[in-house]
Motif scaffolding. Sequence first.
Motif, PDB file in Angstrom:
ATOM      1  N   ALA A  54     -12.741  -2.079  10.960  1.00 20.16           N
ATOM      2  CA  ALA A  54     -11.434  -1.700   9.853  1.00 20.16           C
ATOM      3  C   ALA A  54     -10.826  -0.575  10.180  1.00 20.16           C
ATOM      4  N   ILE A  55      -9.995  -0.326   9.834  1.00 23.04           N
ATOM      5  CA  ILE A  55      -8.852   0.737  10.054  1.00 23.04           C
ATOM      6  C   ILE A  55      -8.226   1.167   8.834  1.00 23.04           C
ATOM      7  N   VAL A  56      -8.558   2.563   8.236  1.00 24.04           N
ATOM      8  CA  VAL A  56      -7.844   3.095   6.868  1.00 24.04           C
ATOM      9  C   VAL A  56      -6.650   3.940   7.171  1.00 24.04           C
ATOM     10  N   ILE A  57      -5.629   3.484   6.358  1.00 29.96           N
ATOM     11  CA  ILE A  57      -4.302   4.272   6.418  1.00 29.96           C
ATOM     12  C   ILE A  57      -4.024   4.815   5.514  1.00 29.96           C
ATOM     13  N   TYR A  58      -3.531   6.173   5.305  1.00 28.85           N
ATOM     14  CA  TYR A  58      -3.660   6.998   4.048  1.00 28.85           C
ATOM     15  C   TYR A  58      -2.232   7.737   4.012  1.00 28.85           C
ATOM     16  N   PRO A  59      -1.203   7.270   3.614  1.00 30.56           N
ATOM     17  CA  PRO A  59       0.015   7.766   3.633  1.00 30.56           C
ATOM     18  C   PRO A  59      -0.013   8.947   2.401  1.00 30.56           C
ATOM     19  N   ALA A  60       0.992   9.837   2.666  1.00 26.43           N
ATOM     20  CA  ALA A  60       1.172  10.851   1.466  1.00 26.43           C
ATOM     21  C   ALA A  60       2.077  10.043   0.609  1.00 26.43           C
ATOM     22  N   PRO A  61       1.886  10.346  -1.015  1.00 25.41           N
ATOM     23  CA  PRO A  61       2.643   9.835  -1.828  1.00 25.41           C
ATOM     24  C   PRO A  61       4.278  10.018  -1.988  1.00 25.41           C
ATOM     25  N   LEU A  62       4.777   9.711  -0.896  1.00 24.90           N
ATOM     26  CA  LEU A  62       6.167   9.858  -0.881  1.00 24.90           C
ATOM     27  C   LEU A  62       6.774   8.681  -0.119  1.00 24.90           C
ATOM     28  N   LEU A  63       7.753   7.941  -0.445  1.00 25.51           N
ATOM     29  CA  LEU A  63       8.229   6.585   0.072  1.00 25.51           C
ATOM     30  C   LEU A  63       8.660   6.655   1.420  1.00 25.51           C
ATOM     31  N   THR A  64       9.316   7.701   1.798  1.00 27.34           N
ATOM     32  CA  THR A  64       9.752   8.269   3.169  1.00 27.34           C
ATOM     33  C   THR A  64       8.639   8.283   4.257  1.00 27.34           C
ATOM     34  N   HIS A  65       7.387   8.437   3.519  1.00 26.89           N
ATOM     35  CA  HIS A  65       6.139   8.488   4.380  1.00 26.89           C
ATOM     36  C   HIS A  65       5.561   6.998   4.526  1.00 26.89           C
ATOM     37  N   GLN A  66       5.504   6.691   3.295  1.00 25.49           N
ATOM     38  CA  GLN A  66       4.589   5.418   3.023  1.00 25.49           C
ATOM     39  C   GLN A  66       5.312   3.902   3.821  1.00 25.49           C
ATOM     40  N   THR A  67       6.523   4.170   3.718  1.00 22.20           N
ATOM     41  CA  THR A  67       7.478   3.072   4.727  1.00 22.20           C
ATOM     42  C   THR A  67       7.163   3.100   5.849  1.00 22.20           C
ATOM     43  N   PRO A  68       7.216   3.981   6.818  1.00 25.85           N
ATOM     44  CA  PRO A  68       7.053   3.711   8.238  1.00 25.85           C
ATOM     45  C   PRO A  68       5.447   3.591   8.462  1.00 25.85           C
ATOM     46  N   MET A  69       4.666   4.037   7.720  1.00 23.16           N
ATOM     47  CA  MET A  69       3.058   3.866   7.590  1.00 23.16           C
ATOM     48  C   MET A  69       2.735   2.406   7.502  1.00 23.16           C
ATOM     49  N   ALA A  70       3.208   1.882   6.492  1.00 24.02           N
ATOM     50  CA  ALA A  70       3.204   0.448   6.319  1.00 24.02           C
ATOM     51  C   ALA A  70       3.720  -0.226   7.567  1.00 24.02           C
ATOM     52  N   GLU A  71       4.663   0.111   8.013  1.00 21.44           N
ATOM     53  CA  GLU A  71       5.264  -0.743   9.132  1.00 21.44           C
ATOM     54  C   GLU A  71       4.285  -0.498  10.306  1.00 21.44           C
ATOM     55  N   PHE A  72       3.875   0.591  10.338  1.00 18.33           N
ATOM     56  CA  PHE A  72       2.799   0.735  11.408  1.00 18.33           C
ATOM     57  C   PHE A  72       1.603  -0.117  11.344  1.00 18.33           C
ATOM     58  N   ALA A  73       1.206  -0.041  10.128  1.00 21.26           N
ATOM     59  CA  ALA A  73       0.085  -1.080   9.772  1.00 21.26           C
ATOM     60  C   ALA A  73       0.129  -2.395  10.210  1.00 21.26           C
ATOM     61  N   LYS A  74       1.446  -2.925   9.873  1.00 16.50           N
ATOM     62  CA  LYS A  74       1.885  -4.330  10.407  1.00 16.50           C
ATOM     63  C   LYS A  74       1.743  -4.385  11.923  1.00 16.50           C
ATOM     64  N   SER A  99      -7.590  -9.464  14.282  1.00 20.00           N
ATOM     65  CA  SER A  99      -8.771  -9.728  13.410  1.00 20.00           C
ATOM     66  C   SER A  99      -9.125  -8.500  13.056  1.00 20.00           C
ATOM     67  N   LEU A 100      -8.277  -7.427  13.267  1.00 15.65           N
ATOM     68  CA  LEU A 100      -8.492  -6.136  12.586  1.00 15.65           C
ATOM     69  C   LEU A 100      -8.419  -6.096  11.188  1.00 15.65           C
ATOM     70  N   SER A 101      -9.284  -5.343  10.436  1.00 17.13           N
ATOM     71  CA  SER A 101      -9.181  -5.375   8.984  1.00 17.13           C
ATOM     72  C   SER A 101      -8.341  -3.944   8.745  1.00 17.13           C
ATOM     73  N   ILE A 102      -7.411  -4.006   7.941  1.00 16.23           N
ATOM     74  CA  ILE A 102      -6.302  -3.163   7.785  1.00 16.23           C
ATOM     75  C   ILE A 102      -6.377  -2.494   6.230  1.00 16.23           C
ATOM     76  N   HIS A 103      -6.672  -1.289   6.103  1.00 16.37           N
ATOM     77  CA  HIS A 103      -6.590  -1.171   4.527  1.00 16.37           C
ATOM     78  C   HIS A 103      -5.667   0.189   4.357  1.00 16.37           C
ATOM     79  N   ILE A 104      -4.865   0.209   3.216  1.00 12.24           N
ATOM     80  CA  ILE A 104      -3.792   1.052   3.113  1.00 12.24           C
ATOM     81  C   ILE A 104      -4.217   1.877   1.927  1.00 12.24           C
TER      82      ILE A 104
END
Length: 456
Positions: free
Chosen positions: A4-24, A32-37
Amino acid sequence: MAEAIVIYPAPLLTHQTPMAEFAKLLLTHHPSLSIHILIATTIPSQLPSSAIPPNITCHYLPAVDLPPSSTGPLSLLFDAIRLNNPNLRRALLTISNNYTLNAVIFDFFCTRFAFEVVSDLKIPAYCFCTIAAGSLSSLLYLPTLHNRFTENFQDLNVLVDIPGVPPIPSSDMPSPVLKRNEWYEIFLNISTCLPHLTGIIVNTFECLESKAIKAIRDGLCVPEYPMPPLYCIGPSIAYSTADGGDVPYCLKWLDSQPSKSVVFLCFGSSGSFSMQQIKEIAVGLESSGQRFLWVLKNPPLEDQSLDQDLNSLLPQGFLERTKERGLVVKSWAPQTAVLNHDSIGGFITHCGWNSVLESVCAGVPMLAWPLHAEQRLNRVLMVEEMKIALPMVESETGFVCSTEVEKRVKELIESQESDSVRQRTLDMKRAAEVATSEGGSSRTALVKLLESWKLK
Ligand SMILES: *[C@@H]1O[C@H](CO)[C@@H](O)[C@H](O)[C@H]1NC(C)=O
Ligand SMILES: *[C@@H]1O[C@H](CO)[C@@H](O)[C@H](O)[C@H]1NC(C)=O
Ligand SMILES: *[C@@H]1O[C@H](CO)[C@@H](O)[C@H](O)[C@H]1NC(C)=O
């Protein structure tokens, strides 16, 4: 155990959005990789639930109590990140009960605090930069600049030399480091942590910022330490979803406008202007004679009806006189859909990095009108290095008068000067497509990153 990989964005929409795209993006390349935000909730997240598909696991961290001294956006942000550390540790331990954790990728804003936890748990630590490589260069170089100057950047009045970046007027340095206060300290600390990470991921692409990227890779920004690998995986942007519902009126209105004729004005989620500045923009737009779509924000006027708002904000009769060629919408427009509309000929932007990438991907030339954060530095990069924008020139106080608005809007839409900027932006749009395709630089960087985790 599964990996698994963990992704931890700062609590700002402008940071969460590109990091969520990156997770996808990671998931697409390694299904098969398990991704956790990890989503911090102390500052309520505005990330729509549709932004994270069900095959990515979301963990909502409990809210923490902020001290009474947490006032102002930066205090809130960094207190929330700092006080979240026990939650971060708990979440990582819980996830590692069931998975082998190959990496934690935290927002570069979280570096100062998250790195302690992640390195203590002996998990490889990466940061994700939601900023330009040119801004990263200035951040990495901050300790060197700190030793070179003794005064605040805001009082210096010099050009600052940063590797791979054009000379930056000291007053254009990112706003949190203009004065040597607690924010400056935190950024200095972030900067000293960065070289010790396992890798640094940046939302940009080689062709757009080749000089800054090379300077960072060559170790020019951090002379004392070897640089960890830099992965430029961008542009990672989220497209506005037109999910079967009503097409927003502004898109229908754009359908009725000629090709490449409309200038789009939008200043990000926190970009609001004084009444006086709004009037100057209106006067400038009207006298420019150009077509426009203007997203107007004004917090004090929330909760009033649209017409009352706009009429009381704008010069008398403005809406009536410009109704054939202009549209003003309150607060929000589907930005990527607007930028990709054929009628849009230019974008007046606050130079937030996500907006810049969105405009590049749509091939729309920009007029750079920075407001906060590292946006003034971005203007220098966009105008002088990337050559994808014309500058808006403000007075010492930051005020932009109507004649400047008029002149620049005309320049953007109809002058020859903007032809080269328009062409260059189109070239960068194509370069972004190439970079993210098979064999392209961003795709290759992503593959290398995945390979470095030695996944089964
Ligand atoms: C994850 O879910 C989304 C949305 O349901 C889907 O489009 C995507 O193909 C899935 N990805 C993988 C790797 O299964
Ligand atoms: C971990 O695995 C156990 C046993 O399979 C399961 O009950 C639990 O819900 C899992 N926890 C997480 C966080 O996935
Ligand atoms: C910066 O880091 C040092 C060393 O970890 C620490 O002692 C100091 O308190 C930090 N300063 C801030 C403002 O975080």
